[in-house]
Scaffold this motif. Sequence first.
Motif, PDB file in Angstrom:
ATOM      1  N   GLU A 265     -12.884 -29.065  12.739  1.00 17.14           N
ATOM      2  CA  GLU A 265     -11.861 -29.680  13.577  1.00 17.14           C
ATOM      3  C   GLU A 265     -11.660 -31.168  13.291  1.00 17.14           C
ATOM      4  OE1 GLU A 265      -9.973 -27.871  15.377  1.00 17.14           O
ATOM      5  OE2 GLU A 265     -11.138 -26.051  14.986  1.00 17.14           O
ATOM      6  N   ALA A 266     -12.453 -31.737  12.406  1.00 18.77           N
ATOM      7  CA  ALA A 266     -12.344 -33.171  12.114  1.00 18.77           C
ATOM      8  C   ALA A 266     -10.956 -33.486  11.553  1.00 18.77           C
ATOM      9  CB  ALA A 266     -13.419 -33.581  11.111  1.00 18.77           C
ATOM     10  N   ASP A 267     -10.392 -34.624  11.963  1.00 21.04           N
ATOM     11  CA  ASP A 267      -9.050 -35.011  11.538  1.00 21.04           C
ATOM     12  C   ASP A 267      -8.957 -35.137  10.019  1.00 21.04           C
ATOM     13  OD1 ASP A 267      -8.217 -35.038  14.132  1.00 21.04           O
ATOM     14  OD2 ASP A 267      -8.465 -37.203  14.400  1.00 21.04           O
ATOM     15  N   ASP A 268      -9.993 -35.679   9.392  1.00 21.82           N
ATOM     16  CA  ASP A 268      -9.973 -35.872   7.944  1.00 21.82           C
ATOM     17  C   ASP A 268      -9.882 -34.525   7.219  1.00 21.82           C
ATOM     18  OD1 ASP A 268     -10.419 -37.416   5.418  1.00 21.82           O
ATOM     19  OD2 ASP A 268     -12.260 -36.216   5.388  1.00 21.82           O
ATOM     20  N   TYR A 269     -10.669 -33.576   7.689  1.00 24.01           N
ATOM     21  CA  TYR A 269     -10.640 -32.238   7.080  1.00 24.01           C
ATOM     22  C   TYR A 269      -9.254 -31.618   7.233  1.00 24.01           C
ATOM     23  CZ  TYR A 269     -11.249 -27.181   6.685  1.00 24.01           C
ATOM     24  OH  TYR A 269     -11.082 -25.861   6.350  1.00 24.01           O
ATOM     25  N   THR A 270      -8.712 -31.664   8.442  1.00 23.26           N
ATOM     26  CA  THR A 270      -7.414 -31.050   8.720  1.00 23.26           C
ATOM     27  C   THR A 270      -6.321 -31.668   7.863  1.00 23.26           C
ATOM     28  OG1 THR A 270      -8.099 -30.612  11.000  1.00 23.26           O
ATOM     29  CG2 THR A 270      -5.732 -30.550  10.534  1.00 23.26           C
ATOM     30  N   MET A 271      -6.314 -32.991   7.760  1.00 25.28           N
ATOM     31  CA  MET A 271      -5.287 -33.680   6.988  1.00 25.28           C
ATOM     32  C   MET A 271      -5.375 -33.300   5.508  1.00 25.28           C
ATOM     33  SD  MET A 271      -4.763 -37.785   6.457  1.00 25.28           S
ATOM     34  CE  MET A 271      -6.296 -37.890   5.500  1.00 25.28           C
ATOM     35  N   ARG A 272      -6.579 -33.319   4.953  1.00 32.86           N
ATOM     36  CA  ARG A 272      -6.744 -33.002   3.525  1.00 32.86           C
ATOM     37  C   ARG A 272      -6.441 -31.540   3.241  1.00 32.86           C
ATOM     38  NH1 ARG A 272     -12.661 -35.086   2.560  1.00 32.86           N
ATOM     39  NH2 ARG A 272     -12.372 -34.107   0.511  1.00 32.86           N
ATOM     40  N   ASN A 274      -4.407 -29.535   4.967  1.00 25.85           N
ATOM     41  CA  ASN A 274      -2.973 -29.316   5.079  1.00 25.85           C
ATOM     42  C   ASN A 274      -2.239 -29.781   3.824  1.00 25.85           C
ATOM     43  OD1 ASN A 274      -3.171 -28.166   7.609  1.00 25.85           O
ATOM     44  ND2 ASN A 274      -2.701 -30.049   8.718  1.00 25.85           N
TER      45      ASN A 274
END
Length: 360
Positions: A265-272, A274
């Motif tokens: 759920e970390a923002d960095d993971y989600t952004m990368r 996507n």
Amino acid sequence: MKNDKNLKNWLTDFQLDHPLVIAGPCSAETEEQVLKIARELKDSDVSIFRAGIWKPRTRPGGFEGVGAIGLKWLQKAKAETGLLMATEVANAAHVKLALEHDIDVLWIGARTTVNPFAVQEIADALEGTDKIVLLKNPVNPDLSLWIGGLERLYNANIKKLGVIHRGFSTYEKTKYRNNPEWQIAIDLQNRFPDLPLICDPSHITGRRDMIQEVSQQALDLNYDGLIIETHIDPDNAWSDAAQQVTPTVLKQIFHDLRVRKETDEADDYTMRMNKLRTQIDEFDSKILEILGGRMKIADQIGALKKEKNVAILQNKRWQEILDKMIAEGSQKGLSEDFIVQFFKAIHQESIEHQEKIING
């Protein structure tokens, strides 16, 4: 049959902090053998002990199991170790005997799943049971047949259901005993995300040295558990010797396996993620555009063949294309198996396009 969150209840009730593990010998051979293996597996990640009592063989004359006497050995193993017991059933008579001996988990084998009459007979014999019932995929790669067997069991009011992916037979030689065809199991998983999905790396590989690799692949694909054949003396096993591991090796496999998180759920993971998925989507669209263009050329080839009365299939040309693509694909890091399957599908589509034009 529809997906239902309650399908996973029986698995959740185990309260495990690791994937479910079912393990034991391909075949129960002797009482001593069964008890010795069960004792070795008692204090491990194994929750269910498996042993074949009746063994369907491809050809007559092979070892076809010890029969009902083996069920008494499983009862002793359960009393001594506390492990749940599992065995394969192929008809109503097997079911009756297994239930009389309080076997906890019954699975239907791949050779039986292909026969709707046999599955229905077993479903009728098990109607309303509180036992865990697992259905292996059919021998042939047929998702509808697999789901059909599942529906027969579901309609018999069997609440504790699951499926086992053991790979599919293929005429072509591959490194597997039974080709995994992962996409078929993934399609089933997408239809019924709450249905417990268990991988059988022993039957997929047919080789003990590949058990670890395929087990990890299954866990990376979010499988719920593994069923692995385990024997105290694999080389001298009465059936499927090459694909069984010792309890010691099995425990090492458990130690080396890595269970991945389903997501992060970390923002960095989600952004990368996507961003990467957007790139994949763009490539997929380009692939379809290229394939569409290729088929238009196939149509033109079909028209030319029709004009000149030339046969559709040109084996020499096809083999030249395949050899060239395998060589080029290797340079791009693509496996030969993938290239062969991919271009066979393209070739088949091209033939169908040409047939419509020539015979249209």
